[in-house]
Write an enzyme that holds these catalytic residues in place. Structure first.
Site, PDB file in Angstrom:
ATOM      1  N   SER A 186       0.985  -1.218  -0.048  1.00  0.00           N
ATOM      2  CA  SER A 186      -0.170  -0.052   0.003  1.00  0.00           C
ATOM      3  C   SER A 186       0.890   1.287  -0.058  1.00  0.00           C
ATOM      4  O   SER A 186       1.660   1.353   0.723  1.00  0.00           O
ATOM      5  CB  SER A 186      -0.839  -0.105   1.329  1.00  0.00           C
ATOM      6  OG  SER A 186      -1.568   1.321   1.529  1.00  0.00           O
ATOM      7  N   LYS A 187       0.623   2.385  -0.879  1.00  0.00           N
ATOM      8  CA  LYS A 187       1.285   3.296  -0.928  1.00  0.00           C
ATOM      9  C   LYS A 187       0.361   4.598  -0.211  1.00  0.00           C
ATOM     10  O   LYS A 187       0.974   5.541  -0.216  1.00  0.00           O
ATOM     11  CB  LYS A 187       1.490   3.950  -2.367  1.00  0.00           C
ATOM     12  CG  LYS A 187       2.261   2.832  -3.355  1.00  0.00           C
ATOM     13  CD  LYS A 187       2.189   3.159  -4.970  1.00  0.00           C
ATOM     14  CE  LYS A 187       3.030   2.291  -5.655  1.00  0.00           C
ATOM     15  NZ  LYS A 187       2.816   2.580  -7.033  1.00  0.00           N
ATOM     16  N   ARG A 188      -0.641   4.225   0.253  1.00  0.00           N
ATOM     17  CA  ARG A 188      -1.525   5.334   0.753  1.00  0.00           C
ATOM     18  C   ARG A 188      -1.117   6.074   1.891  1.00  0.00           C
ATOM     19  O   ARG A 188      -0.922   7.190   1.968  1.00  0.00           O
ATOM     20  CB  ARG A 188      -3.044   4.690   0.896  1.00  0.00           C
ATOM     21  CG  ARG A 188      -3.572   4.248  -0.129  1.00  0.00           C
ATOM     22  CD  ARG A 188      -5.115   3.850   0.198  1.00  0.00           C
ATOM     23  NE  ARG A 188      -6.025   3.601  -0.965  1.00  0.00           N
ATOM     24  CZ  ARG A 188      -7.151   3.233  -0.698  1.00  0.00           C
ATOM     25  NH1 ARG A 188      -7.862   3.031   0.446  1.00  0.00           N
ATOM     26  NH2 ARG A 188      -7.676   2.908  -2.067  1.00  0.00           N
TER      27      ARG A 188
END
Length: 420
Positions: free
Chosen positions: A271-273
């Site tokens: 996840s890059k969030r």
């Protein structure tokens, strides 16, 4: 056609294979920060090149101008430098095969598309965005995969000339042909994808003069003398399409190797969030780059055995591309502090690395505490070195060793530490 061919030849560097060792490239899009998945792709290219006395190239692939983030290209190269895997050729360092930024190579792609147009391997498409959107909606309504219907492939030269005289917008599409030849991937073995059966003819040059990935990478890999393409497995099914382009140009393709995905420990996508996988975050939090290189290779394949604590030199010497498996690599970042502890110990034991670490600790403490009152004596080189060596001794005795422990000890004045 002759003029287009001359333009391509004049722009070309030395032919592939004349230089000693392989030439590989890492081609990120400057749409944000460099993350762990990108670092792993860059690392595998780097250690493959260095193991075989080759060249590692950074090529910025910024053809999608709408997604370019200002400063991202520079940040990516900064992080490669920080990680200890600097490119030999890049936008910053230059080289004989530049420019190394695709937005500065538009003449290459225009000349290449002219060659394909004149050979009949490509054609101008005048379909409007509205028509393409209707095709997409109709396909989805019929529960089919959207694809271009190749309508403009059948235009006669007279019809094309008429539309050009009307000033209509156009793009260039490549003619996909059936009967693709199989290729041997360095990781996945023999592969073949009949792209013409499942896809419409792809756009290779957009209306703004910028190429798509397919044209840009084939042209650049050829004229930069790339011998091996090591990239993510998401491009495996597109490789047959790229080989058709090589065939249309009459060029020899490089060898391809597709790297399996890097996933979370539960098998989900990274996840890059929250920014948890961007290198800037790890650098800011004081993790050693060696620990990151170690953990992203330890969870994957390419080596005879799993082993914690490998240095970059050991990664290079032990790497074997034939040992990369097709299984996705599961990354457990909860283990990163342990990897960091091991490499911190290595740094302390090495005189040269210890001096560098001392300065990093001094800067880290100053950054963390800012304007707060910090006893300046604890920042003196001799004191920091004494604390590091003491913590290493604690570590050998089975105690925890981490940056937080160093910071906690540095908070206390010298006399307090002497009473510990």
């Amino acid at each position: 056609m002759a003029r287009a061919l001359r333009a391509l030849r004049s722009a070309a560097g030395p032919e592939r294979g004349l230089e000693r060792g392989p030439r590989v490239r890492f081609g990120p899009s400057p749409t944000g920060f460099l993350h762990l998945g990108g670092l792993r792709t860059a690392l595998y290219n780097y250690i493959f090149a260095k193991k075989h006395q080759g060249t590692f190239i950074l090529r910025v692939e910024d053809t999608d101008q709408n997604r370019v983030v200002p400063g991202a290209a520079e940040g990516i190269e900064d992080m490669l430098d920080w990680a200890g895997i600097p490119p030999d050729e890049s936008p910053r360092r230059g080289g004989s095969f530049g420019p190394y930024q695709q937005s500065h190579r538009l003449d290459f792609y225009r000349s290449a598309s002219d060659v394909l147009l004149e050979r009949g391997a490509a054609y101008r498409c005048f379909c409007t965005p509205q028509r393409l959107e209707l095709l997409k909606k109709e396909a989805l309504r019929s529960q089919q995969t959207p694809r271009y219907d190749n309508r403009c492939r059948h235009l006669t030269p007279t019809e094309v000339a008429e539309k050009l005289s009307q000033g209509l917008d156009w793009v260039v599409r490549f003619r996909l042909e059936k009967g693709v030849e199989p290729f041997q991937d360095l990781v996945y073995g023999w592969n073949k994808h009949e792209v013409a059966d499942v896809e419409g003819d792809p756009v290779i040059l957009k209306g703004d003069g910028f190429p798509t990935y397919h044209l840009a990478n084939v042209v650049d890999d050829h004229y930069m003398g790339i011998s091996h393409v090591l990239r993510g497995t998401e491009w495996l099914t597109s490789t047959s399409k790229h080989l058709l382009l090589y065939k249309a140009f009459g060029w020899d393709p490089p060898q391809f190797g597709h790297l399996p995905l890097l996933l979370n420990k539960d098998g989900g996508k990274l996840s890059k969030r929250q920014g948890d996988i961007f290198l800037e975050r790890f650098a800011r939090d004081g993790y050693l780059p060696e620990a990151l290189l170690d953990i992203i290779t330890n969870c994957g394949s390419g080596f005879a055995e799993k082993q914690m604590g490998r240095s970059l030199e050991e990664l290079i010497s032990q790497f074997e591309i034939g040992r990369i498996t097709t299984h996705s690599a599961l990354l457990d970042l909860e283990k990163l502090p342990e990897f960091n502890r091991i490499h911190l110990t290595h740094h302390i034991e090495n005189e040269g690395l210890r001096q560098k670490l001392i300065r990093e600790v001094q800067l880290l403490v100053e950054h963390v505490y800012g304007d707060q009152q910090v006893n300046q004596e604890v920042l003196e080189k001799e004191y920091v070195e004494r604390v590091l060596l003491l913590r290493k001794a604690y570590d050998k005795a089975g105690c925890c060793f981490d940056c937080g422990g160093v910071e906690q000890r540095l908070e206390k004045p010298p006399e307090a530490n002497q009473r510990d």
